[in-house]
Design an enzyme around this catalytic site. Structure first.
Site, PDB file in Angstrom:
ATOM      1  N   HIS A 158       2.811  -1.710  66.564  1.00  0.00           N
ATOM      2  CA  HIS A 158       2.637  -1.141  67.902  1.00  0.00           C
ATOM      3  C   HIS A 158       2.609   0.385  67.788  1.00  0.00           C
ATOM      4  O   HIS A 158       3.327   0.971  66.981  1.00  0.00           O
ATOM      5  CB  HIS A 158       3.770  -1.598  68.823  1.00  0.00           C
ATOM      6  CG  HIS A 158       3.526  -1.214  70.244  1.00  0.00           C
ATOM      7  ND1 HIS A 158       3.854   0.017  70.740  1.00  0.00           N
ATOM      8  CD2 HIS A 158       2.936  -1.896  71.261  1.00  0.00           C
ATOM      9  CE1 HIS A 158       3.499   0.075  72.014  1.00  0.00           C
ATOM     10  NE2 HIS A 158       2.935  -1.065  72.352  1.00  0.00           N
ATOM     11  N   GLU A 165      -5.394  -2.087  71.024  1.00  0.00           N
ATOM     12  CA  GLU A 165      -4.699  -1.235  71.988  1.00  0.00           C
ATOM     13  C   GLU A 165      -5.072   0.223  71.740  1.00  0.00           C
ATOM     14  O   GLU A 165      -4.420   0.908  70.939  1.00  0.00           O
ATOM     15  CB  GLU A 165      -3.186  -1.388  71.787  1.00  0.00           C
ATOM     16  CG  GLU A 165      -2.632  -2.725  72.187  1.00  0.00           C
ATOM     17  CD  GLU A 165      -1.305  -2.520  72.878  1.00  0.00           C
ATOM     18  OE1 GLU A 165      -1.182  -2.937  74.029  1.00  0.00           O
ATOM     19  OE2 GLU A 165      -0.420  -1.900  72.297  1.00  0.00           O
TER      20      GLU A 165
HETATM   21  P1  PGA Z   1       0.978  -0.833  79.073  1.00  0.00           P
HETATM   22  O1  PGA Z   1       1.569  -1.077  77.606  1.00  0.00           O
HETATM   23  O2  PGA Z   1       0.428  -2.155  79.544  1.00  0.00           O
HETATM   24  O3  PGA Z   1       2.172  -0.391  79.869  1.00  0.00           O
HETATM   25  O4  PGA Z   1      -0.073   0.195  78.962  1.00  0.00           O
HETATM   26  C1  PGA Z   1       0.812  -1.747  76.664  1.00  0.00           C
HETATM   27  C2  PGA Z   1       1.676  -1.981  75.468  1.00  0.00           C
HETATM   28  O5  PGA Z   1       2.700  -2.649  75.575  1.00  0.00           O
HETATM   29  O6  PGA Z   1       1.372  -1.491  74.414  1.00  0.00           O
END
Ligand code: PGA
Length: 247
Positions: free
Chosen positions: A92, A164
């Site tokens: 992450h 992401e």
């Molecule tokens: P978010 O986070 O949906 O608050 O942008 C995404 C994530 O957990 O990486």
């Protein structure tokens, strides 16, 4: 069936997790989508007993990248699996930026997770500078190739890639459908090139970053995406259930 991952980050004590699930579980149909809730390690056991028989799965948010026990404050694969996790998140962006994790640590974590029969959610994504200088595709390729070094093709069935883009996490900014399709295509191409055409087409790729009930609709038509990774918007049980109903 889409994968829907709730990422609670450093939210939900065990008692809050209990309240959350009592509210959330009756609102969702876990036979329609695969729902995976990634709670903090301290809340997994509480969640495990509550989700039992409900079809909802659990994930850990982290796993130590070493197997030796001299790792103060870390948790290993056996611990989170016994606590209820079927999945674990690796790479992450908050782990990368705040704890200096990188593709080498990702690679070690993935191998340890698989060895411990945990499925992996591998997060990859370009930062804003890479996006602005058109280095996005190189960055994705590098992150995937380095993180998956030494992984066998038959292990990819246990790996989900969460795309992401770092600039979209918690910012309210989203990629256009075209941008998202291009990124997912690029991710699949790396897997096709490094493993096989079949592997590239069949690996699960989900999108995460600033998703909510209002904006998720724009992505629902994209059949190259296998699901969604939801951070902030999963914290309210009714709101998250509402998002899941839309999918
Ligand atoms: P978010 O986070 O949906 O608050 O942008 C995404 C994530 O957990 O990486």
């Amino acid at each position: 069936m889409k994968k829907i991952i709730g990422n609670f980050k450093m939210n939900q004590t065990p008692s809050q997790t209990k309240d959350y699930l009592i509210n959330f579980l009756p609102r969702v149909d876990a036979t329609k989508n695969e729902i995976i809730l990634c709670f903090p390690a301290t809340s997994l056991t509480t969640a495990k007993f509550l989700v039992e028989g409900r079809g909802v799965k659990l994930g850990g948010q982290n796993i130590c990248d070493e197997e030796i026990n001299h790792n103060m404050g870390e948790v290993n694969g056996v611990m989170i699996r016994e606590a209820g996790a079927e999945y674990v998140v690796v790479g992450h962006s908050e782990r990368r930026s705040k704890y200096k994790e990188n593709t080498r640590t990702n690679n070690r974590k993935i191998k340890i997770a698989l060895k411990n029969r945990l499925k992996v959610i591998l997060c990859v994504g370009e930062n804003l500078a890479e996006r602005n200088t058109l280095k996005m595709l190189d960055s994705l390729k590098n992150q995937i190739e380095e993180s998956l070094k030494g992984i066998y093709e038959n292990e990819l069935q246990h790996i989900t890639i969460a795309y992401e883009p770092i600039w979209a996490i918690g910012t309210g900014k989203l990629p256009t459908n075209k941008e998202l399709e291009n990124a997912v295509k690029a991710i699949r191409k790396v897997i096709c090139d490094d493993f096989s055409e079949k592997a590239g087409q069949s690996i699960d790729v989900v999108y995460g970053g600033s998703l909510d009930a209002k904006n998720i609709g724009q992505y629902l038509k994209l059949d190259t995406i296998d699901g969604f990774f939801v951070g902030g918007s999963c914290l309210d049980p009714a709101g998250f259930a509402q998002i899941i109903k839309l999918i």
